[in-house]
Enzyme design. Structure first.
Site, mmCIF file in Angstrom:
data_model
loop_
_atom_site.group_PDB
_atom_site.id
_atom_site.type_symbol
_atom_site.label_atom_id
_atom_site.label_comp_id
_atom_site.label_asym_id
_atom_site.label_seq_id
_atom_site.Cartn_x
_atom_site.Cartn_y
_atom_site.Cartn_z
ATOM 1 N N THR A 45 -46.459 -39.870 36.226
ATOM 2 C CA THR A 45 -47.728 -39.963 36.427
ATOM 3 C C THR A 45 -48.484 -41.204 36.270
ATOM 4 O OG1 THR A 45 -48.155 -37.691 36.237
ATOM 5 C CG2 THR A 45 -50.149 -38.951 36.266
ATOM 6 N N GLY A 96 -38.042 -36.368 37.966
ATOM 7 C CA GLY A 96 -37.734 -36.563 36.575
ATOM 8 C C GLY A 96 -37.930 -35.761 35.421
ATOM 9 N N PRO A 97 -37.349 -35.466 34.200
ATOM 10 C CA PRO A 97 -37.964 -34.546 33.273
ATOM 11 C C PRO A 97 -39.363 -34.848 32.765
ATOM 12 C CG PRO A 97 -35.823 -35.881 32.735
ATOM 13 C CD PRO A 97 -36.293 -36.652 33.742
ATOM 14 N N PRO A 98 -39.928 -33.762 32.338
ATOM 15 C CA PRO A 98 -41.260 -33.799 31.808
ATOM 16 C C PRO A 98 -41.322 -34.782 30.929
ATOM 17 C CG PRO A 98 -40.533 -31.467 32.038
ATOM 18 C CD PRO A 98 -39.321 -32.373 32.091
ATOM 19 N N GLY A 99 -42.450 -35.560 30.912
ATOM 20 C CA GLY A 99 -42.958 -36.505 29.804
ATOM 21 C C GLY A 99 -42.315 -37.920 29.911
ATOM 22 N N THR A 100 -41.575 -38.129 31.086
ATOM 23 C CA THR A 100 -40.882 -39.363 31.287
ATOM 24 C C THR A 100 -41.750 -40.595 31.810
ATOM 25 O OG1 THR A 100 -39.900 -38.732 33.451
ATOM 26 C CG2 THR A 100 -38.527 -38.344 31.647
ATOM 27 N N HIS A 119 -19.704 -26.604 9.190
ATOM 28 C CA HIS A 119 -20.043 -27.262 10.500
ATOM 29 C C HIS A 119 -19.923 -28.753 10.219
ATOM 30 C CE1 HIS A 119 -21.707 -24.135 12.961
ATOM 31 N NE2 HIS A 119 -22.592 -24.094 12.070
ATOM 32 N N HIS A 150 -21.899 -22.295 5.018
ATOM 33 C CA HIS A 150 -21.637 -22.168 6.468
ATOM 34 C C HIS A 150 -22.285 -23.601 7.069
ATOM 35 C CE1 HIS A 150 -22.724 -20.209 10.281
ATOM 36 N NE2 HIS A 150 -23.567 -21.424 10.569
ATOM 37 N N GLU A 151 -23.134 -24.280 6.571
ATOM 38 C CA GLU A 151 -23.514 -25.621 7.193
ATOM 39 C C GLU A 151 -22.254 -26.602 6.547
ATOM 40 O OE1 GLU A 151 -25.690 -25.986 9.312
ATOM 41 O OE2 GLU A 151 -26.574 -23.983 8.950
#
Length: 656
Positions: free
Chosen positions: A240, A233-237, A460, A456-457
């Site tokens: 451990t 899985g992704p880091p921090g999930t 968006h 610009h924002e």
């Protein structure tokens, strides 16, 4: 071994102290010091030439002996010694040998002064010269450094031989495994109750816990428990943490080690540590062996192009493969491993009989994020108005570690503002801080630049609000944050697959900022760097990966196995590459035209939004709904991290 209660000195069975090598060193040091002190014991008084000159004039000096052309020893006449001994400054002078000594300085100068003094005083004082050697000083100078070297070598050798506290760090224990073991004396206290979310992973791994608790139930039916389970899985999930919970639930010894702990500068150490780890595990069976970041040693051997076939990492991997295939199925040793790079692991490591199953530990969904917030908010002094459901909705795509960071950052922000409790605004500021970076209100921006950033924002925000399939907007800001001069936060709707129409609308929204600049100011700036990078990657993915181009057709050049890393050529011809480039340009040009047309249609709303941004600097979805009306389509909860549109320069510095 019996201990003396007075000084904790180890005793033999008969009550006598046990021999210790340190006694030898202490005795030797005492002998050297005593020798030096006895050999240097002196009752001769140190004086100066002025006092000696006065004695010479009075006829009290019998003779003077110059030692090594540096020190003069003065012998007083026998009938004058007692008279000087009565004086306080000469009390205790010896009756035999020299009574006084002084440093002569220059020998020639001393001889001239003594000769002049004897001639004037009519006294005869014999002057002689001797050369002496201080055997103690010579021996000490020669032997002491050797003793120091031997002592340092001895202590270092003993330390390496013992290996510290038995942790396998010594020169003789370099092949010992560095695994940290938790048993009944140092039991793992983490259980599944302490692991928020990960419900599917818990269900899948519960079979391992049940086997460790009730192995007979499976053996009676002839069943075999998987030898290994790989947490991916992704880091921090929480991979451990989940492994520790397994050990805590099963109440068995738990060996924890990192993949990098097997790698050492000495040849053969990694394989030796693998053997020692599994030897210890068999002795403690049933138990769990947890190898964190196993990709440090489990990388596919064919991908180590920079190493020879005798690479130390490969030897370590080969030994791990042998050990996992070697111990019996009823040994009660289960291997858990964690990695976020399962695609680069060696295929032999993932085959049946080693890591039989892969347990996916994914990013938490909305319900699981709320449970994680419940865990991390326990220790915070919260405002009663804080809604955990709201916090969970504002943190899509966050891992458990990210959520813990949000809670901690919110507490720090509240303390920085001298608040007595953590409020909702603190959590929102913490999310913005983590996703977008730190606010930089002191950054110097000219009015013209600020106006360009606002339009610009606003471009968006307008396109993303009007187009049905574009990602819903959360808020827009023109306050510099991190490297960005302005940013827009989006909340992509929850979906497992994405259609071509959805991707085209997203591309148009991404290019809305550049289109707004060109339409309102007649020129473009470097602020669209991040937009152009994202839209280019997405267009190439549509054509080369997802087969969303009529010219290229239903072909994908994506390699999910990772074997293309070793390829020296592209998996398509130059003609196909030209077609891909043309199709990408066609998609991007079409998205830019749609963005421009959308802004032209809603030009009044765009202007109102940009002016509101210049006034407030931060606007939210409620402001867009008031200007443009309700958005087409129902917004859904998102399960991806909020996307941030930023304006920055090609050098990474936010210059609009």
């Amino acid at each position: 071994m019996k201990l003396n209660t007075n000084d904790n000195m180890p005793l033999r069975p008969g009550g006598r102290p046990k021999f210790n090598i340190y006694w030898v060193w202490i005795s030797l040091a005492l002998v050297i010091l005593a020798w030096g002190m006895l050999g240097r014991e002196e009752s001769v008084r140190t004086t100066n030439w002025d006092d000696v000159a006065q004695m010479v004039e009075q006829g009290d000096v019998e003779k003077i002996v110059v030692i090594n052309k540096e020190i003069a020893e003065v012998y007083l006449k026998s009938d004058r010694i007692e008279r000087y001994a009565e004086k306080k400054e000469y009390e205790g002078i010896p009756l035999q040998g020299p009574q006084l000594t002084f440093n002569i300085g220059s020998l020639d100068h001393f001889q001239n002064e003594l000769q002049e003094l004897t001639e004037e005083s009519q006294q005869k004082v014999p002057l002689s010269f001797e050369g002496r050697r201080n055997w103690f000083d010579d021996a000490f100078t020669m032997i002491f450094p050797i003793l120091i070297f031997i002592g340092i070598w001895w202590f270092l050798w003993r330390g390496m031989s013992r290996g510290g506290n038995g942790g396998g760090n010594g020169i003789f224990n370099v092949g010992k495994a560095k695994a940290q073991m938790f048993d009944k004396d140092s039991q793992v206290k983490v259980t599944f109750k302490d692991v928020a979310g990960l419900e599917e992973a818990k269900v899948e791994i519960m079979e391992i816990v049940d086997f460790l608790k009730n192995p007979g139930k499976y053996r009676d039916l002839g069943g075999k428990i998987p030898k290994g389970a790989l947490l991916v899985g992704p880091p921090g999930t929480g991979k451990t943490l989940l492994a520790k919970a397994v050990a805590g639930e099963a109440n068995v010894p738990f060996f924890s080690i990192s993949g990098s702990d097997f790698v050492e500068m000495f040849v053969g150490v990694g394989a030796s540590r693998v053997r020692d780890l599994f030897r210890q595990a068999k002795e403690k069976a049933p138990c769990i062996v947890f190898i964190d970041e196993i990709d440090a040693i489990g990388r596919a051997r064919s991908k180590n192009a920079g190493f020879s076939s005798n690479d130390e990492r490969e030897n370590t991997l080969n030994q791990l493969l042998t050990e996992m295939d070697g111990f019996g199925t009823d040994a009660g040793v289960i291997v858990l491993a964690a990695t976020n790079r399962a695609d680069i692991l060696d295929k032999a490591l993932l085959r049946a009989g080693r890591f039989d199953r892969q347990i996916n530990v994914e990013l938490p969904d909305l319900k699981e994020r709320r449970e994680i917030f419940d865990v991390h908010l326990k220790n915070l002094k919260l405002d009663p108005a804080v809604d955990r459901d709201f916090l969970a909705r504002q943190t899509p795509g966050f891992s458990g570690a990210d959520i813990a960071n949000v809670c901690n950052e919110a507490a720090l922000i509240a303390a920085r503002n001298n608040k007595t409790q953590v409020e909702k605004e603190d959590f929102l500021s913490a999310v913005d801080r983590i996703v977008g970076g730190l606010e930089r209100r002191n950054k110097i921006i000219t009015p013209e630049e600020k106006r360009t950033i606002a339009y610009h924002e606003a471009g968006h925000a307008t396109v993303s609000w009007v187009l049905e399939h574009a990602n819903p907007l959360i808020k827009v800001t023109i306050i510099p944050r991190g490297k960005a001069l302005g940013a827009a936060w989006y909340l992509p709707e929850e979906r497992q697959i994405t259609t071509r129409e959805q991707m085209l609308d997203e591309m148009a929204a991404i290019l809305g900022g550049r289109a707004s600049e060109l339409m309102n100011f007649g020129k473009v700036s470097t602020g669209a760097l991040n937009d152009l990078e994202r839209v280019t990657k997405q267009a190439y993915a549509m054509v080369a990966y997802y087969g969303m181009s009529d010219e290229v057709g239903n072909r994908s050049f994506y390699d999910s196995t990772g074997q293309s890393d070793m390829a020296l050529t592209k998996p398509y011809s130059e003609e196909t590459a030209r077609e891909i480039d043309l199709e990408v340009k066609k998609l991007i040009d079409g998205a830019f035209r749609r963005a421009t047309q959308t802004l032209e249609t809603h030009r009044d709303g765009l202007t109102k939004l940009a002016e509101l941004l210049l006034e407030k600097e931060v606007i939210f979805a409620e402001d867009l709904e008031r200007i443009f009306g309700k958005r087409k389509g129902a917004a859904h909860e998102d399960e991806k991290k909020p996307e941030v549109e930023t304006s920055e320069s090609p050098t990474g510095e936010p210059v609009q």
